[in-house]
Enzyme design. Structure first.
Site, PDB file in Angstrom:
ATOM      1  N   CYS A 261     109.211  58.940   7.247  1.00 18.74           N
ATOM      2  CA  CYS A 261     110.058  59.557   8.106  1.00 18.74           C
ATOM      3  C   CYS A 261     110.038  61.134   7.102  1.00 18.74           C
ATOM      4  O   CYS A 261     109.406  61.707   6.569  1.00 18.74           O
ATOM      5  CB  CYS A 261     110.465  59.390   9.254  1.00 18.74           C
ATOM      6  SG  CYS A 261     109.954  60.391  10.820  1.00 18.74           S
TER       7      CYS A 261
ATOM      8  N   HIS B 169     107.467  54.590  10.636  1.00 18.68           N
ATOM      9  CA  HIS B 169     108.616  53.931  10.731  1.00 18.68           C
ATOM     10  C   HIS B 169     108.129  52.210  10.344  1.00 18.68           C
ATOM     11  O   HIS B 169     108.311  51.884  11.907  1.00 18.68           O
ATOM     12  CB  HIS B 169     109.452  54.081  11.743  1.00 18.68           C
ATOM     13  CG  HIS B 169     110.446  54.881  11.875  1.00 18.68           C
ATOM     14  ND1 HIS B 169     111.569  55.019  10.918  1.00 18.68           N
ATOM     15  CD2 HIS B 169     110.475  56.007  12.536  1.00 18.68           C
ATOM     16  CE1 HIS B 169     112.368  56.135  10.878  1.00 18.68           C
ATOM     17  NE2 HIS B 169     111.158  56.970  12.005  1.00 18.68           N
TER      18      HIS B 169
ATOM     19  N   GLU C 170     108.834  49.998   8.653  1.00 21.96           N
ATOM     20  CA  GLU C 170     110.443  48.574   9.011  1.00 21.96           C
ATOM     21  C   GLU C 170     111.044  47.846   9.955  1.00 21.96           C
ATOM     22  O   GLU C 170     110.962  47.379  10.724  1.00 21.96           O
ATOM     23  CB  GLU C 170     112.059  49.857   8.733  1.00 21.96           C
ATOM     24  CG  GLU C 170     112.755  50.321   9.764  1.00 21.96           C
ATOM     25  CD  GLU C 170     111.785  51.904   9.786  1.00 21.96           C
ATOM     26  OE1 GLU C 170     112.270  52.920  10.479  1.00 21.96           O
ATOM     27  OE2 GLU C 170     110.298  52.094   9.156  1.00 21.96           O
TER      28      GLU C 170
END
Length: 224
Positions: A101, A202, A204
């Site tokens: 990001c 994202h 994660e």
């Protein structure tokens, strides 16, 4: 009996402590050890085997020769400078770099690119839900790229919460994914390096529930 394999460390640079845990969990699940450090001047990669740049506030538009738009967040010059220096160190040492990001945006800006300060289609890219792993849209993955070799798929369903994106590409970077509906650049890579990959979503938040996104971290860890 042979010695146990050494677990490689990854420097994970952040500003918001409340948001860093998912990055650490994804790195650990991939078999590497996260070293969490708040962005600050003088920070070095040191003995870590790789660098992970995390999400956060907007990159200072003065770094690409523009004045801030009304939608652009206040600058964080210390973070911009610290991450720029870490990018230089990673590239000079050919260390694996995964940028997420804001990380993708500072990578592009630091290498000479610019950003769209506020996407006309921002509503499509900013989806904030209690479950941050929920997909917001799909990305189309370019063939013959590092990302394609990881994904082994033409499309991925990704989450999203960014209002800025790459405008002018930095020299040397290559687009490896776009939003197929509005053309927004969603991932870039730096060919001829061991592993330099940046994504606008994202992963994660998706890695523990999505095998595709997990592959991003596993491939990153395998390159250390």
């Amino acid at each position: 009996m042979g010695a146990a394999p050494v677990t490689q460390k990854v420097l994970v640079v952040y500003r918001e402590a409340a948001d860093v845990e998912p990055y650490a969990c994804a790195i650990q699940a991939a078999g590497a050890e996260p070293l969490l450090q708040e962005a600050r001047p003088g920070l070095k990669i040191g003995s870590c085997g790789g660098l992970l740049l995390t999400g956060g506030s907007d990159v200072d538009p003065s770094l690409y020769g523009e004045s801030p738009s009304p939608e652009t967040e206040p600058p964080d010059p210390d973070r911009d400078a610290a991450e720029g220096a870490l990018i230089d160190e990673a590239l000079a040492r050919d260390l694996p770099l995964l940028a997420i990001c804001r990380g993708m945006q500072i990578l592009n800006v630091h290498l000479g690119g610019s950003l769209i300060q506020h996407l006309p289609t921002a509503a499509r890219h900013v989806r904030r839900t209690p479950d941050k792993s929920l997909p917001a849209h799909r990305v189309a993955i370019e063939s013959d790229t590092l990302l394609a070799s990881i994904a082994r798929s033409e499309y991925w369903e990704v989450n999203s919460r960014h209002h800025q994106a790459v405008a002018r590409m930095a020299p040397g970077l290559r687009v490896c994914a776009r939003d197929p509906e509005d053309g927004t650049i969603e991932a870039v890579e730096l060919p001829l390096r061991r592993f330099v990959l940046a994504v606008q979503w994202h992963p994660e938040n998706q890695a523990l529930v999505d095998s595709g996104q997990r592959k991003l971290f596993e491939s990153f860890a395998a390159s250390l």
